[in-house]
Scaffold this motif. Structure first.
Motif, PDB file in Angstrom:
ATOM      1  N   ALA A   3       0.863  -1.171   0.000  1.00  0.00           N
ATOM      2  CA  ALA A   3       0.000   0.000   0.000  1.00  0.00           C
ATOM      3  C   ALA A   3       0.899   1.220   0.000  1.00  0.00           C
ATOM      4  CB  ALA A   3      -0.907   0.007   1.225  1.00  0.00           C
ATOM      5  N   ALA A  62      -3.078  -5.407   7.368  1.00  0.00           N
ATOM      6  CA  ALA A  62      -3.987  -4.459   6.718  1.00  0.00           C
ATOM      7  C   ALA A  62      -4.952  -3.859   7.733  1.00  0.00           C
ATOM      8  CB  ALA A  62      -4.747  -5.140   5.585  1.00  0.00           C
ATOM      9  N   ILE A  84      -4.549   6.391  -0.317  1.00  0.00           N
ATOM     10  CA  ILE A  84      -3.968   5.059  -0.201  1.00  0.00           C
ATOM     11  C   ILE A  84      -4.200   4.344  -1.519  1.00  0.00           C
ATOM     12  CG2 ILE A  84      -4.002   2.868   1.042  1.00  0.00           C
ATOM     13  CD1 ILE A  84      -5.434   4.551   3.298  1.00  0.00           C
ATOM     14  N   THR A  86      -3.149   0.696  -3.677  1.00  0.00           N
ATOM     15  CA  THR A  86      -2.534  -0.620  -3.622  1.00  0.00           C
ATOM     16  C   THR A  86      -1.828  -0.896  -4.936  1.00  0.00           C
ATOM     17  OG1 THR A  86      -4.548  -1.688  -4.406  1.00  0.00           O
ATOM     18  CG2 THR A  86      -4.257  -1.507  -2.021  1.00  0.00           C
ATOM     19  N   SER A  93      -7.663   2.744  -5.165  1.00  0.00           N
ATOM     20  CA  SER A  93      -7.200   3.935  -4.486  1.00  0.00           C
ATOM     21  C   SER A  93      -8.373   4.539  -3.717  1.00  0.00           C
ATOM     22  CB  SER A  93      -6.665   4.943  -5.515  1.00  0.00           C
ATOM     23  OG  SER A  93      -6.200   6.097  -4.880  1.00  0.00           O
ATOM     24  N   LEU A 112      -8.025  -2.345   1.277  1.00  0.00           N
ATOM     25  CA  LEU A 112      -6.898  -3.243   1.523  1.00  0.00           C
ATOM     26  C   LEU A 112      -7.332  -4.708   1.479  1.00  0.00           C
ATOM     27  CD1 LEU A 112      -5.176  -1.237   4.389  1.00  0.00           C
ATOM     28  CD2 LEU A 112      -4.527  -1.308   1.985  1.00  0.00           C
ATOM     29  N   GLU A 115      -7.989  -6.029  -2.142  1.00  0.00           N
ATOM     30  CA  GLU A 115      -6.768  -6.332  -2.894  1.00  0.00           C
ATOM     31  C   GLU A 115      -6.144  -7.635  -2.413  1.00  0.00           C
ATOM     32  OE1 GLU A 115      -5.705  -4.912  -5.635  1.00  0.00           O
ATOM     33  OE2 GLU A 115      -7.522  -3.737  -5.439  1.00  0.00           O
TER      34      GLU A 115
END
Length: 118
Positions: A3, A62, A84, A86, A93, A112, A115
């Motif tokens: 991240a 995460a 943020i 990934t 995002s 998070l 992903e």
């Protein structure tokens, strides 16, 4: 998965190092957070460190990151926005602003987690 966290307020560089210190204080994130930057533009001497990169593996990192970022945002004294992103294919995002942190942890964690599940 990684991240990348960018502070996108006017005084971003002044807030990035304290955020780095904050995240490194988390046991689950220790050794996973580093200050990185974009390649230098023509005529520049070196890269400007403007992004935190967090290596997220298993073990709930995460969730710890989401919780820690939310707490850090709540403690800011002026408007603060973080982005943020990934690194997975088609990475996601999200931007979170300190004025609207009521559900920030859930938003960050959902990006998070999505992903990680890919």
């Amino acid at each position: 998965m990684q991240a990348r966290i960018r502070v996108t307020t006017d005084d971003a560089r002044d807030r990035l190092r304290p955020l780095l210190t904050w995240l490194r204080a988390e046991d689950e994130l220790r050794g996973r957070v580093e200050l990185t930057g974009a390649a230098p533009a023509p005529g520049e001497m070196g890269a400007v460190a403007d992004v935190l990169t967090v290596a997220l593996g298993g073990g709930g990192a995460a969730a710890v990151l989401a919780r820690s970022l939310t707490t850090w945002l709540r403690q800011q004294r002026s408007d603060t926005t973080i982005e943020i992103t990934t690194d997975a294919d088609g990475g996601r995002s999200v931007k979170v602003t300190a004025q609207r942190v009521a559900d920030a942890e859930a938003v960050i964690k959902s990006v998070l987690d999505a992903e990680r599940e890919r």
